[in-house]
Design a protein around this motif. Structure first.
Motif, PDB file in Angstrom:
ATOM      1  N   UNK A  34      25.798 -18.441 -11.844  1.00 19.87           N
ATOM      2  CA  UNK A  34      26.538 -17.187 -12.064  1.00 19.87           C
ATOM      3  C   UNK A  34      27.992 -17.485 -12.409  1.00 19.87           C
ATOM      4  N   UNK A  35      28.217 -17.913 -13.654  1.00 25.32           N
ATOM      5  CA  UNK A  35      29.553 -18.328 -14.092  1.00 25.32           C
ATOM      6  C   UNK A  35      30.181 -17.378 -15.099  1.00 25.32           C
ATOM      7  N   UNK A  36      29.449 -16.333 -15.509  1.00 24.71           N
ATOM      8  CA  UNK A  36      29.984 -15.351 -16.456  1.00 24.71           C
ATOM      9  C   UNK A  36      29.641 -13.954 -15.950  1.00 24.71           C
ATOM     10  N   UNK A  37      30.383 -12.936 -16.416  1.00 26.00           N
ATOM     11  CA  UNK A  37      30.089 -11.567 -15.948  1.00 26.00           C
ATOM     12  C   UNK A  37      28.632 -11.164 -16.166  1.00 26.00           C
ATOM     13  N   UNK A  38      28.067 -11.519 -17.330  1.00 28.54           N
ATOM     14  CA  UNK A  38      26.683 -11.140 -17.618  1.00 28.54           C
ATOM     15  C   UNK A  38      25.723 -11.781 -16.629  1.00 28.54           C
ATOM     16  N   UNK A  39      25.923 -13.080 -16.348  1.00 26.17           N
ATOM     17  CA  UNK A  39      25.040 -13.779 -15.418  1.00 26.17           C
ATOM     18  C   UNK A  39      25.234 -13.278 -13.985  1.00 26.17           C
ATOM     19  N   UNK A  40      26.465 -12.934 -13.639  1.00 28.43           N
ATOM     20  CA  UNK A  40      26.721 -12.370 -12.310  1.00 28.43           C
ATOM     21  C   UNK A  40      25.918 -11.087 -12.114  1.00 28.43           C
ATOM     22  N   UNK A  41      25.963 -10.210 -13.101  1.00 26.39           N
ATOM     23  CA  UNK A  41      25.259  -8.930 -12.993  1.00 26.39           C
ATOM     24  C   UNK A  41      23.744  -9.116 -13.009  1.00 26.39           C
ATOM     25  N   UNK A  42      23.253  -9.938 -13.933  1.00 23.41           N
ATOM     26  CA  UNK A  42      21.801 -10.109 -14.082  1.00 23.41           C
ATOM     27  C   UNK A  42      21.207 -10.819 -12.869  1.00 23.41           C
ATOM     28  N   UNK A  43      21.796 -11.951 -12.498  1.00 26.76           N
ATOM     29  CA  UNK A  43      21.258 -12.718 -11.371  1.00 26.76           C
ATOM     30  C   UNK A  43      21.472 -11.992 -10.045  1.00 26.76           C
ATOM     31  N   UNK A  44      22.610 -11.285  -9.938  1.00 24.73           N
ATOM     32  CA  UNK A  44      22.868 -10.511  -8.724  1.00 24.73           C
ATOM     33  C   UNK A  44      21.869  -9.383  -8.556  1.00 24.73           C
ATOM     34  N   UNK A  45      21.602  -8.652  -9.646  1.00 23.22           N
ATOM     35  CA  UNK A  45      20.616  -7.566  -9.593  1.00 23.22           C
ATOM     36  C   UNK A  45      19.218  -8.106  -9.329  1.00 23.22           C
ATOM     37  N   UNK A  46      18.902  -9.269  -9.917  1.00 21.57           N
ATOM     38  CA  UNK A  46      17.585  -9.877  -9.686  1.00 21.57           C
ATOM     39  C   UNK A  46      17.416 -10.264  -8.215  1.00 21.57           C
ATOM     40  N   UNK A  47      18.456 -10.837  -7.638  1.00 15.88           N
ATOM     41  CA  UNK A  47      18.401 -11.196  -6.231  1.00 15.88           C
ATOM     42  C   UNK A  47      18.209  -9.955  -5.365  1.00 15.88           C
ATOM     43  N   UNK A  48      18.967  -8.899  -5.636  1.00 14.56           N
ATOM     44  CA  UNK A  48      18.849  -7.663  -4.854  1.00 14.56           C
ATOM     45  C   UNK A  48      17.470  -7.040  -5.021  1.00 14.56           C
ATOM     46  N   UNK A  49      16.872  -7.196  -6.191  1.00 16.74           N
ATOM     47  CA  UNK A  49      15.521  -6.693  -6.422  1.00 16.74           C
ATOM     48  C   UNK A  49      14.546  -7.310  -5.416  1.00 16.74           C
ATOM     49  N   UNK A  50      14.590  -8.623  -5.282  1.00 21.34           N
ATOM     50  CA  UNK A  50      13.654  -9.296  -4.373  1.00 21.34           C
ATOM     51  C   UNK A  50      13.994  -9.017  -2.911  1.00 21.34           C
ATOM     52  N   UNK A  51      15.283  -8.861  -2.614  1.00 20.31           N
ATOM     53  CA  UNK A  51      15.676  -8.534  -1.241  1.00 20.31           C
ATOM     54  C   UNK A  51      15.041  -7.215  -0.801  1.00 20.31           C
ATOM     55  N   UNK A  52      15.163  -6.184  -1.632  1.00 21.53           N
ATOM     56  CA  UNK A  52      14.600  -4.883  -1.252  1.00 21.53           C
ATOM     57  C   UNK A  52      13.088  -4.857  -1.359  1.00 21.53           C
ATOM     58  N   UNK A  53      12.514  -5.649  -2.257  1.00 18.86           N
ATOM     59  CA  UNK A  53      11.060  -5.792  -2.290  1.00 18.86           C
ATOM     60  C   UNK A  53      10.564  -6.305  -0.943  1.00 18.86           C
ATOM     61  N   UNK A  54      11.242  -7.298  -0.405  1.00 11.22           N
ATOM     62  CA  UNK A  54      10.846  -7.888   0.873  1.00 11.22           C
ATOM     63  C   UNK A  54      11.114  -6.946   2.037  1.00 11.22           C
ATOM     64  N   UNK A  55      12.309  -6.376   2.088  1.00 12.35           N
ATOM     65  CA  UNK A  55      12.658  -5.494   3.202  1.00 12.35           C
ATOM     66  C   UNK A  55      11.739  -4.283   3.271  1.00 12.35           C
ATOM     67  N   UNK A  56      11.421  -3.709   2.122  1.00  7.21           N
ATOM     68  CA  UNK A  56      10.548  -2.527   2.094  1.00  7.21           C
ATOM     69  C   UNK A  56       9.123  -2.887   2.502  1.00  7.21           C
ATOM     70  N   UNK A  57       8.684  -4.084   2.139  1.00  8.32           N
ATOM     71  CA  UNK A  57       7.347  -4.531   2.552  1.00  8.32           C
ATOM     72  C   UNK A  57       7.288  -4.724   4.063  1.00  8.32           C
ATOM     73  N   UNK A  58       8.379  -5.196   4.649  1.00 11.53           N
ATOM     74  CA  UNK A  58       8.442  -5.306   6.108  1.00 11.53           C
ATOM     75  C   UNK A  58       8.363  -3.919   6.741  1.00 11.53           C
ATOM     76  N   UNK A  59       9.008  -2.927   6.111  1.00  8.99           N
ATOM     77  CA  UNK A  59       8.900  -1.543   6.582  1.00  8.99           C
ATOM     78  C   UNK A  59       7.433  -1.149   6.712  1.00  8.99           C
ATOM     79  N   UNK A  60       6.637  -1.498   5.699  1.00  7.45           N
ATOM     80  CA  UNK A  60       5.226  -1.122   5.709  1.00  7.45           C
ATOM     81  C   UNK A  60       4.430  -1.948   6.709  1.00  7.45           C
ATOM     82  N   UNK A  61       4.779  -3.224   6.855  1.00  8.29           N
ATOM     83  CA  UNK A  61       3.983  -4.153   7.644  1.00  8.29           C
ATOM     84  C   UNK A  61       4.184  -3.983   9.153  1.00  8.29           C
ATOM     85  N   UNK A  62       5.442  -3.818   9.580  1.00  7.04           N
ATOM     86  CA  UNK A  62       5.758  -3.846  11.017  1.00  7.04           C
ATOM     87  C   UNK A  62       4.965  -2.832  11.845  1.00  7.04           C
TER      88      UNK A  62
END
Length: 484
Positions: A371-399
């Motif tokens: 993440x060394x440029x604005x475009x990569x910061x936004x794209x990689x940051x959004x991609x990371x947040x995508x998987x974070x909420x995918x996981x957290x929401x699945x835990x919501x269902x599983x617990x």
């Protein structure tokens, strides 16, 4: 529908106990208007929960200016809130299993609205701290109680998707809208609300509006028939099942279908509530696995939320731009929560958690190293947040699926507590690591946490496509052998 039997055919002679009968009846009821209204009411509560949770961070600069308080004093208010949230989760878990899911939800909403009102009217720092403590008590249990209730009200087929969708309103829209709401109240409407000295009060005060939902809960939101059956309240359980089957939440006085025949000891047995069950036998293994999973993913998420603006400023971006970038990245959160809802309907929980954790690990490493440029910061940051909420929401269902009805609220709360504890301590260690070793080291740490999460997911049972009663049959046998 998940069953080929009609609800009328599923009476107690087909199942050994009332709770099992309820599960079969719910599987025969299609997802209808009543379910959608229940989901909406619970989702709105979770949405306002996140709005209130983010309020302190949003009003922080205005509050510091108005009262001349220091950054450590502002941080202490957040610490008080998080500490109270941990207490609130435990209290709500106890209340939910002893008094009911419906009562727990109304209790939480009422408590955090009271706390928000105290914050809005606080004459000084001490009263504001007391208000934030009360807010934290209410915030702590709201989502966990909602997860428990939703898991008990819908059929096996839709259960995971419905519970996971709760995070679309909370972690998705809630995180995005809360900062936009704050920007409007404290920005363009700031002078209308009294300028910098008082606009922050309105920020807290306007969030008292969820109090209206308390009345809606009490009037329309039913207690779950699984909970009622577990407490031996057979007639009430039949009434709720009849309303759900008719697609109406309001009691119209229509004849109640006796889905559960109250005659017979087996169907009227009151399940004894012993909360210590979640720390013994089969349930201890499940609690331990989900605790590790929750610690890793929520600890990583909060660390990124707390440190991301600072990380971007260190990379040379302005404060304004770093905050804007962070908000754009949160769009990935909304998409991740939506993807989790779809995945919960079609894919096994362990598969989603394992693959998602590996993907989050790779996304964290990519952000740390690339993440060394604005475009990569936004794209990689959004991609990371995508998987974070995918996981957290699945835990919501599983617990909530991993615990029997008699301790489901408390067990779910114990899993959720780990996320709060991790959110309180992991960012501190990550902050020290950032100061000494830089951004790459922080994201390597996060990648390791997701690797641990992927391994831990193998120690909890698969629940996709299985009824709650089937999932917890071994837990029931285990508790019986212990005399619970």
């Amino acid at each position: 529908m998940h069953s080929t039997d009609s609800p009328e055919q599923l009476t107690s002679h087909q199942a050994p106990d009332a709770v099992s009968v309820v599960g079969r009846v719910l599987d025969a009821i299609p997802f209808n208007r009543a379910h959608r209204l229940i989901l909406l009411m619970v989702l709105l509560g979770a949405f306002f929960d996140v709005m209130e949770e983010n309020a302190l961070g949003a009003v922080g600069p205005a509050l510091k200016s108005a009262w001349n308080i220091s950054t450590p004093e502002l941080a202490f208010l957040q610490t008080v809130t998080i500490g109270a949230m941990i207490i609130g989760k435990v209290v709500t878990g106890v209340i939910g299993d002893h008094k009911g899911r419906r009562f727990a939800l109304a209790f939480n909403l009422g408590v955090y609205c009271l706390g928000a009102l105290i914050c809005a009217l606080a004459p000084g720092y001490t009263v504001l701290a007391i208000g934030r403590f009360i807010v934290g008590i209410g915030l702590g249990g709201e989502i966990a109680a909602g997860m428990t209730m939703l898991s008990e009200l819908v059929s096996t087929k839709y259960r995971g998707a419905v519970v996971a969708s709760l995070n679309v309103g909370a972690g998705g829209f809630g995180n995005v809208v809360s900062f936009g709401f704050a920007a409007v109240v404290l920005g363009p409407l700031g002078n209308f609300f009294g300028g910098p000295e008082n606009s922050w009060r309105w920020m807290f005060g306007l969030l008292v509006l969820p109090a209206v939902l308390v009345l809606a809960y009490r009037r329309f939101l039913p207690e779950t028939p699984r909970y009622l059956a577990s407490r031996g309240r057979i007639d009430e359980a039949n009434g709720v099942l009849t309303r759900l089957a008719n697609g109406r939440l309001k009691d119209t006085g229509a004849p109640v279908t006796p889905y559960i025949q109250s005659a017979g000891v087996a169907t009227a047995t009151v399940e004894k509530v012993r909360l210590s069950e979640v720390f013994h036998g089969v349930l201890l293994r499940r609690t331990s696995a989900l605790a590790v999973i929750s610690w890793m993913t929520f600890g990583a998420q909060v660390t990124v939320l707390v440190l991301m603006p600072t990380i971007l400023v260190e990379q040379g971006y302005t404060i304004t731009k770093s905050l804007a970038f962070t908000m754009v990245m949160n769009v990935g959160s909304l998409l991740g929560a939506a993807a989790a809802t779809y995945a919960a309907l079609h894919l096994p929980r362990r598969f989603v958690i394992t693959v998602g954790a590996v993907a989050a690990c790779l996304a964290a490493l990519a952000f740390g190293f690339l993440a060394t440029s604005p475009a990569l910061v936004l794209i990689l940051g959004a991609l990371f947040q995508f998987f974070v909420l995918l996981l957290n929401s699945t835990i919501f269902a599983w617990a909530p699926e991993l615990y029997p009805t008699r301790v489901r609220a408390f067990g779910t709360a114990m899993v959720a507590v780990q996320g709060n504890v991790a959110g309180a301590f992991v960012p501190i260690g990550a902050g020290l690591l950032f100061d000494s070793a830089g951004m790459v080291a922080v994201f390597v740490l996060i990648a390791v946490m997701y690797s641990v999460m992927a391994v831990a997911s193998r120690f909890a049972p698969e629940t996709h496509g299985r009824s709650l009663e089937d999932i917890n049959s071994d837990a029931t046998s285990d508790s019986t052998s212990q005399g619970v």
